[in-house]
Design a protein around this motif. Sequence first.
Motif, mmCIF file in Angstrom:
data_model
loop_
_atom_site.group_PDB
_atom_site.id
_atom_site.type_symbol
_atom_site.label_atom_id
_atom_site.label_comp_id
_atom_site.label_asym_id
_atom_site.label_seq_id
_atom_site.Cartn_x
_atom_site.Cartn_y
_atom_site.Cartn_z
ATOM 1 N N LYS A 13 0.836 -1.204 0.000
ATOM 2 C CA LYS A 13 0.000 0.000 0.000
ATOM 3 C C LYS A 13 0.872 1.256 0.000
ATOM 4 O O LYS A 13 0.615 2.197 -0.754
ATOM 5 C CB LYS A 13 -0.928 -0.005 1.215
ATOM 6 C CG LYS A 13 -1.824 1.207 1.292
ATOM 7 C CD LYS A 13 -2.681 1.178 2.531
ATOM 8 C CE LYS A 13 -3.453 2.484 2.664
ATOM 9 N NZ LYS A 13 -4.183 2.579 3.908
ATOM 10 N N VAL A 16 2.441 1.706 -3.474
ATOM 11 C CA VAL A 16 1.470 2.175 -4.471
ATOM 12 C C VAL A 16 1.104 3.634 -4.219
ATOM 13 O O VAL A 16 0.966 4.413 -5.164
ATOM 14 C CB VAL A 16 0.222 1.264 -4.482
ATOM 15 C CG1 VAL A 16 -0.873 1.843 -5.343
ATOM 16 C CG2 VAL A 16 0.587 -0.127 -4.975
ATOM 17 N N LEU A 78 -5.501 2.218 -12.649
ATOM 18 C CA LEU A 78 -5.077 0.874 -12.240
ATOM 19 C C LEU A 78 -4.416 0.892 -10.867
ATOM 20 O O LEU A 78 -4.672 0.024 -10.024
ATOM 21 C CB LEU A 78 -4.106 0.286 -13.266
ATOM 22 C CG LEU A 78 -4.707 -0.174 -14.584
ATOM 23 C CD1 LEU A 78 -3.606 -0.561 -15.563
ATOM 24 C CD2 LEU A 78 -5.638 -1.345 -14.361
ATOM 25 N N LEU A 79 -3.566 1.865 -10.639
ATOM 26 C CA LEU A 79 -2.897 1.954 -9.338
ATOM 27 C C LEU A 79 -3.889 2.239 -8.223
ATOM 28 O O LEU A 79 -3.730 1.739 -7.100
ATOM 29 C CB LEU A 79 -1.802 3.019 -9.366
ATOM 30 C CG LEU A 79 -0.547 2.626 -10.145
ATOM 31 C CD1 LEU A 79 0.418 3.798 -10.224
ATOM 32 C CD2 LEU A 79 0.135 1.427 -9.527
ATOM 33 N N ILE A 82 -5.446 -1.044 -7.371
ATOM 34 C CA ILE A 82 -4.502 -1.854 -6.593
ATOM 35 C C ILE A 82 -4.445 -1.351 -5.153
ATOM 36 O O ILE A 82 -4.413 -2.148 -4.204
ATOM 37 C CB ILE A 82 -3.104 -1.828 -7.248
ATOM 38 C CG1 ILE A 82 -3.150 -2.575 -8.590
ATOM 39 C CG2 ILE A 82 -2.049 -2.435 -6.335
ATOM 40 C CD1 ILE A 82 -1.912 -2.393 -9.436
ATOM 41 N N ASP A 85 -7.346 -2.563 -3.308
ATOM 42 C CA ASP A 85 -7.181 -3.991 -3.012
ATOM 43 C C ASP A 85 -6.319 -4.206 -1.776
ATOM 44 O O ASP A 85 -6.605 -5.074 -0.945
ATOM 45 C CB ASP A 85 -6.575 -4.723 -4.200
ATOM 46 C CG ASP A 85 -7.538 -4.889 -5.364
ATOM 47 O OD1 ASP A 85 -8.751 -4.659 -5.162
ATOM 48 O OD2 ASP A 85 -7.086 -5.240 -6.468
#
Length: 119
Positions: A13, A16, A78-79, A82, A85
């Motif tokens: 995390k 990202v 996209l990041l 992620i 997630d």
Amino acid sequence: ENEKTVSEAGAGKEAVEYALQVLKTYYEGPALLQRSSYEPWVATNSSRAGNTVGDLAPEIFDAEYKGAQDASKGIIGLLEVILSDFDRTGTTVDAEETAAVGKFNTFKDENEGDTSSKE
């Protein structure tokens, strides 16, 4: 095992979040504002029509380059998925571990009570 999963999710995390920060600064900031200072070489002699090499050259740098903005939105999107997630992984693991501890404590109390009643 759960501690390792939570630890890895936290590290992921953070990575990202840093990547998002860098990319947003790069794509949204003035970092890609490029201006051409290119000046073509002008020949001392010109063609029969009076044109120099610079006159015949196509206009290449006629606008400011602002980067691949559309592509950046896809990458940043996209990041962000992620990142969510990783958040969900940490939350899910914590919730499952709390539930498992509760079930174990209930089972332990029932088993100890049953064992003591049989003695």
